[in-house]
Design an enzyme around this catalytic site. Structure first.
Site: not given
Ligand code: AMP
Length: 114
Positions: A93, A95, A100
């Protein structure tokens, strides 16, 4: 630093994103699309694409990311509990390919996760 990586840019202070925590090697900020009343991301400042790219040398860094999460949850009053999530790879999951740690709290979590 990877030029086009949004999380690298946030860690470098190149965006408007408010940083809740910032040190030489770790940054934390609120998720843009929160999945819980509190939803924070804790990242290494160095570009590590996913947990699969972490090395033995990164053990202390990974540990400190957890302690930053602990520190922030205490500061934000999440004394009833919280959840840490580290999505890895497409099927995991993930993205955004800058590793992080999601810190989620402020509501009852369910198991199994989706
Ligand atoms: P993942 O799907 O585990 O890779 O989580 C990526 C997360 O990054 C998602 O929950 C997004 O909402 C968050 N995200 C993407 N771009 C940003 C941004 N510019 N600032 C804060 N959160 C972000």
């Amino acid at each position: 630093m990877t030029e086009h990586c949004i999380f690298c840019r946030i860690a470098q202070g190149e965006t408007d994103t408010e940083r809740l925590y910032a040190s030489d090697d770790i940054t934390a900020f609120r998720d843009l699309r929160p999945q819980a009343p509190t939803h924070i991301l804790v990242i290494p400042n160095r570009h590590i694409a996913s947990l699969d790219e972490a090395r033995e040398d990164d053990a202390a860094l990974l540990g400190r990311m957890m302690l930053v999460a602990q520190h922030l949850t205490a500061e934000l009053g999440l004394d009833r509990g919280y959840r840490l999530v580290l999505n890895t790879g497409a099927q995991g999951g993930q993205s955004v390919f800058h590793m992080h740690l999601h810190v989620l709290g402020g509501r009852q979590m369910q198991w199994p996760p989706g």
